[in-house]
Design an enzyme around this catalytic site. Sequence first.
Site, short mmCIF file in Angstrom:
data_model
loop_
_atom_site.label_atom_id
_atom_site.label_comp_id
_atom_site.label_asym_id
_atom_site.label_seq_id
_atom_site.Cartn_x
_atom_site.Cartn_y
_atom_site.Cartn_z
N TYR A 1 -12.48 42.82 -7.71
CA TYR A 1 -13.13 41.71 -8.25
C TYR A 1 -13.02 40.70 -7.00
CZ TYR A 1 -13.17 37.43 -10.96
OH TYR A 1 -13.28 36.27 -11.59
N ASP B 1 -5.55 47.12 -11.93
CA ASP B 1 -6.33 46.06 -12.68
C ASP B 1 -7.13 46.72 -13.96
OD1 ASP B 1 -8.17 44.05 -13.68
OD2 ASP B 1 -8.44 43.05 -11.95
N LYS C 1 -11.22 38.31 -20.56
CA LYS C 1 -12.43 39.40 -20.92
C LYS C 1 -12.20 40.00 -22.21
CE LYS C 1 -13.25 37.82 -16.71
NZ LYS C 1 -13.11 38.29 -15.67
C1 LIG Z 1 -12.30 38.24 -14.20
C2 LIG Z 1 -11.60 39.29 -13.63
C3 LIG Z 1 -10.46 38.84 -12.81
C4 LIG Z 1 -9.85 37.29 -12.83
O1 LIG Z 1 -9.51 36.87 -13.99
P1 LIG Z 1 -9.65 35.34 -14.18
O2 LIG Z 1 -9.19 35.46 -15.90
O3 LIG Z 1 -10.72 35.12 -14.28
O4 LIG Z 1 -8.77 34.69 -13.49
C5 LIG Z 1 -9.62 39.93 -12.44
N1 LIG Z 1 -10.29 41.25 -12.19
C6 LIG Z 1 -11.33 41.59 -12.93
C7 LIG Z 1 -11.52 43.02 -12.89
C8 LIG Z 1 -11.96 40.60 -13.79
O5 LIG Z 1 -13.19 41.01 -14.15
#
Ligand SMILES: *Cc1c(COP(=O)(O)O)cnc(C)c1O
Length: 391
Positions: free
Chosen positions: A109, A181, A206
């Site tokens: 990311y 992640d 998300k």
């Molecule tokens: C959006 C995202 C993040 C960061 O998250 P936030 O809630 O925007 O701080 C980290 N990793 C991935 C894969 C993401 O899509």
Amino acid sequence: MREHKETLYIHGKDMCVTSHRSLSLPIFQTSTFAFPTAEEGERRFAGEEQGYIYSRLGNPTVQALEEKTAAAEGGERALAFASGMAAASAIITALTKAGDHILCSNGLYGCTYGLLSLLQKKYNITHHFSNMRNEAEILNQIKPNTSCIFIETPINPTMRVIDLKMVSEAARRHGIPVVVDNTFSSPYLQQPLTLGCDIVLHSATKYLNGHGDMIGGIVVGNKNFIEELAYTVRKDMGGIMNPFDAWLLNRGLKTLHVRMDRHCSNAEQLVRCLKQHENVSEVFYPTDPAHPDYKVACNQMKKGGGVISFRIRGSKSDAMKMMNQLNLVKIAVSLGDAETLIQHPAAMTHSAIPPGDREAMGVDDRMVRLSVGLESWKDIWNDLEQSLDRL
Ligand SMILES: *Cc1c(COP(=O)(O)O)cnc(C)c1O
């Protein structure tokens, strides 16, 4: 009674029935908690007695959410953060010290990449981007000062997939924790802890929440790690989730399985259509048989997820034009919402990454990323098709 994950997302494991047997989780919108006596306050601070102190340390609404997400990932404990990046930075702060080394997936990311660059500049914490194709490659890249392995899979936005079981076995030989992640898959499609990984993080913004109306992060891991994180990094750096966002997230989680099934089935239909369009040169989706990591994806993911990347035949301006000609599909970063969103990684989410590194990750100017929403897939396709036809 609650052994199936669909039931768990709704009821939690032993979700505390807090007030008046309220069906919906109560929101404890409070900064602090009154102690019955001064001595009890002293004992709570000393950790000798259970009880809330102050909402940066813990809050009943947030804690109920944490217990549910821990169960959803098959982990012992979870912590909720103000954002996915607050979660990622807390984990890395807990696991590394100045001079350490982080081995990461070749593709991260954009802001995680930014965080690693910042740590390198300020604390000489170095990193290496690895394809992690096999155990030998990983063992080769582990250095004496490697303090963690940080993985995204599927990788945003190339959708390459990393074999989590293989990586966790290699890491275990050196006692190095593996952080995953899991934002793109959600626990419904993939559970890294059950594959031997140590820590899972989510941008709860998300799929976990799914409605595009809050920002949040989740970390899941074993009891010792999570307690350390709660009583050092999160307490003192302060990135905790607020009670109202915890309530929204708890509500979003109740429909995770229903939403994910539809995100995935919509995406499968769109992959089929995109692959047949003459103005699309390549489509990237983990469970497409043409994908290079198809086998690993089928082994470790229940379904392919709701994100598709594809390359437009032409140039950057064709890719931009394709996005500008859309009506139903919105041009926006983020993903996992009910609305279908499209973005241009090289110009948007990954623009902070130097072009050389970006291209090595497989992200070029003709690539767009689609977060498939919950609308009728036929309406989404009609919108994409009318625009692709006019390039
Ligand atoms: C959006 C995202 C993040 C960061 O998250 P936030 O809630 O925007 O701080 C980290 N990793 C991935 C894969 C993401 O899509």
